[in-house]
Motif scaffolding. Structure first.
Motif, PDB file in Angstrom:
ATOM      1  N   ARG A 416      -9.487  -3.064  14.246  1.00 15.45           N
ATOM      2  CA  ARG A 416      -9.769  -1.812  13.510  1.00 15.45           C
ATOM      3  C   ARG A 416     -10.126  -2.060  12.042  1.00 15.45           C
ATOM      4  O   ARG A 416     -11.073  -1.509  11.509  1.00 15.45           O
ATOM      5  N   TRP A 417      -9.308  -2.881  11.373  1.00 14.30           N
ATOM      6  CA  TRP A 417      -9.417  -2.984   9.913  1.00 14.30           C
ATOM      7  C   TRP A 417      -9.756  -4.403   9.426  1.00 14.30           C
ATOM      8  O   TRP A 417      -9.365  -5.384  10.051  1.00 14.30           O
ATOM      9  N   GLN A 418     -10.414  -4.439   8.293  1.00 14.53           N
ATOM     10  CA  GLN A 418     -10.597  -5.675   7.533  1.00 14.53           C
ATOM     11  C   GLN A 418      -9.544  -5.624   6.419  1.00 14.53           C
ATOM     12  O   GLN A 418      -9.582  -4.744   5.558  1.00 14.53           O
ATOM     13  N   LEU A 419      -8.573  -6.524   6.474  1.00 16.27           N
ATOM     14  CA  LEU A 419      -7.460  -6.511   5.511  1.00 16.27           C
ATOM     15  C   LEU A 419      -7.491  -7.750   4.632  1.00 16.27           C
ATOM     16  O   LEU A 419      -8.087  -8.769   4.999  1.00 16.27           O
ATOM     17  N   GLN A 420      -6.832  -7.652   3.485  1.00 12.98           N
ATOM     18  CA  GLN A 420      -6.602  -8.862   2.687  1.00 12.98           C
ATOM     19  C   GLN A 420      -5.270  -8.719   1.966  1.00 12.98           C
ATOM     20  O   GLN A 420      -4.736  -7.616   1.816  1.00 12.98           O
ATOM     21  N   MET A 421      -4.709  -9.855   1.521  1.00 15.34           N
ATOM     22  CA  MET A 421      -3.450  -9.837   0.790  1.00 15.34           C
ATOM     23  C   MET A 421      -3.655  -9.130  -0.553  1.00 15.34           C
ATOM     24  O   MET A 421      -4.711  -9.254  -1.177  1.00 15.34           O
ATOM     25  N   ALA A 422      -2.636  -8.381  -0.996  1.00 13.67           N
ATOM     26  CA  ALA A 422      -2.729  -7.681  -2.280  1.00 13.67           C
ATOM     27  C   ALA A 422      -2.770  -8.673  -3.439  1.00 13.67           C
ATOM     28  O   ALA A 422      -3.350  -8.405  -4.482  1.00 13.67           O
ATOM     29  N   ASP A 423      -2.110  -9.831  -3.274  1.00 10.70           N
ATOM     30  CA  ASP A 423      -2.219 -10.913  -4.267  1.00 10.70           C
ATOM     31  C   ASP A 423      -2.081 -12.250  -3.550  1.00 10.70           C
ATOM     32  O   ASP A 423      -1.807 -12.295  -2.359  1.00 10.70           O
ATOM     33  N   SER A 424      -2.274 -13.315  -4.288  1.00  8.62           N
ATOM     34  CA  SER A 424      -2.294 -14.646  -3.650  1.00  8.62           C
ATOM     35  C   SER A 424      -0.926 -15.331  -3.657  1.00  8.62           C
ATOM     36  O   SER A 424      -0.800 -16.477  -3.222  1.00  8.62           O
TER      37      SER A 424
END
Length: 462
Positions: A416-424
């Motif tokens: 459903r979604w393309q996600l990424q971490m809020a920070d590294s």
């Protein structure tokens, strides 16, 4: 005459050992493994009896293959769980435990389980459909919402409505106490359980438990008064089950097992899902390989196909290896002299398989602190080398269901979604009651919808 001997271990006061076990369990286990090896003795609360921790596969094999005449679990081993009750399978031992296990196993396997696949996918779509693009959020509460709804619908068989809302509200209050450390201490040390009215932590717990019990017993009575053979939820299957003497489960047994399934299956699955999403998005190469595999399954794969996907299975397995939500198996009590790894353990000693320590053995898992799903494609591990769900006659009966749910939820989210971490920043583990969870709940950001998901929506709306 047998010379009984305990393995070596820390000589610090039991209270200090308990404090270290509660506040920094991973470092404590790692330090003990480095200093004392594959088998060591700790004295930690609430019982303060010697507890022998084992991380050697041969030693674990001895424990898991022992008979109930050699090793006791349940209440004799100090397992008293005020929320679950005395008829919970975790508290029972011997023949009563075998009976309950036989009655409870069928709903969690085969065709029965497959029926819950679409339900899990639908619930996941509902929860993740509320995520907003470019707004940072913590993944763990969403995973808790999914696993909780799955339990209320698949296990309790409840549809949205008054009873669903009441149970949902009260159970969440019990499962997410205002002060988790105080609650953990109360469950660990019975001396702290003082009912000083509804404003005291224990008083609040007792009143909530009573309210939940009234709702559950009323639902059981309603089902008894109005039997419906077409229902496939786990409570209905449990009520229809009969033991070898033709006897059904009592209301108390049903209540205690429902609470056990709720507690054992809610937070554990949600925590594992949050960890999996962290690793998938923290390591681009893992995400790329997994998306490639999931995309190759077609636009609307059936739950069975998803369940068998090799790399998805490896990602889930490595997630449960890296930070198993439960650090060690429940205590087993030695009943007759037990030879294990060169020691003769005397009756009264407690033994535990150290899941975390076993999963971080260099000889089994090279570079154990690195997340490498490929290790599960390259070789098969025995039940004494890889044991996130425990083992022997105490292995979690919900194991197949939990893995099924994990795989379907992850596939639904990634499709459903393309996600990424809020920070590294790396996410570190933190004790949360009896479990080990990701500190901060894994902060993520939705960057957009995947094109493949939009195509599926267009096809289904035609």
């Amino acid at each position: 005459m047998t010379q009984y001997q305990l393995p070596n271990g820390p000589k610090t006061h039991p209270w200090i050992q308990t404090y270290q076990w509660l506040t920094n369990p991973l470092k404590y286990l790692e330090d003990c493994s480095k200093r004392y090896g594959d088998i060591f003795t700790l004295k930690i609360g609430p019982v303060f009896k010697p507890q022998v921790f084992i991380s050697n596969p041969n030693g674990i094999k001895t424990i898991f293959n022992s008979t109930p005449k050699q090793l006791d679990s349940g209440e004799p081993a100090g397992i008293r769980l005020p929320l679950l009750g005395r008829q919970s399978m975790l508290a029972l031992e011997g023949k009563p435990h075998q009976r309950q296990r036989k009655l409870l196993t069928p709903p969690f396997h085969g065709e029965r389980m497959q029926e819950y696949g679409q339900l899990i996918q639908k619930i996941t779509e509902q929860v993740i459909g509320e995520w907003k693009i470019d707004e940072p959020f913590s993944v763990l509460p969403s995973m808790q919402a999914i696993s909780f709804k799955v339990i209320l619908k698949a296990v309790f068989g409840l549809e949205e409505g008054q009873l669903y809302e009441q149970l949902n509200e009260k159970l969440l209050k019990i499962m997410n106490p205002i002060n988790p450390l105080v609650s953990a201490m109360m469950l660990l040390f019975p001396i702290l359980r003082k009912d000083l009215g509804e404003w005291s932590p224990w008083g609040r717990f007792l009143r909530l438990r009573q309210e939940v019990d009234e709702l559950i017993y009323a639902e059981i009575q309603e089902r008894r008064d109005n039997p419906d053979e077409s229902r496939t939820d786990i409570l209905s299957l449990m009520m229809a089950a009969r033991d070898e003497a033709g006897e059904p489960m009592t209301d108390e047994e049903l209540r205690d097992e429902l609470m056990t399934l709720l507690v054992a299956g809610h937070e554990t699955t949600a925590t594992s899902l949050a960890w999996a999403l962290y690793w998938i998005h923290h390591l681009p190469e893992v995400q790329e390989k997994l998306r490639e595999e999931l995309d190759s399954l077609g636009e609307n794969p059936d739950p069975n196909t998803i369940f068998r996907a090799p790399y998805l299975n490896a990602v889930c397995s490595e997630t449960l290896r890296m930070y198993p939500v439960v650090l060690a198996t429940l205590n087993r009590l030695v009943k007759s002299p037990l030879p294990v790894m060169g020691y003769d353990l005397e009756p009264g000693t407690l033994v535990r398989a150290s899941i975390y320590s076993t999963h971080h053995r260099e000889d089994l898992y090279p570079e154990p602190h690195k997340f490498k799903p490929e290790r599960f494609l390259e070789r098969q591990f025995t039940p004494f080398e890889y044991l996130p769900f425990g083992g022997g006659n105490r292995r979690c009966i919900g194991m197949a269901f939990a893995l099924f749910e994990m795989k379907l939820v992850l596939t639904t989210v990634l499709s459903r979604w393309q996600l990424q971490m809020a920070d590294s920043q790396p996410v570190l583990p933190k004790r949360k009651g009896a479990l080990l969870g990701p500190k901060g709940g894994v902060e993520m950001v939705v960057k957009g919808e995947r094109a493949q998901h939009q195509r599926v929506l267009e096809m289904t709306s035609r």
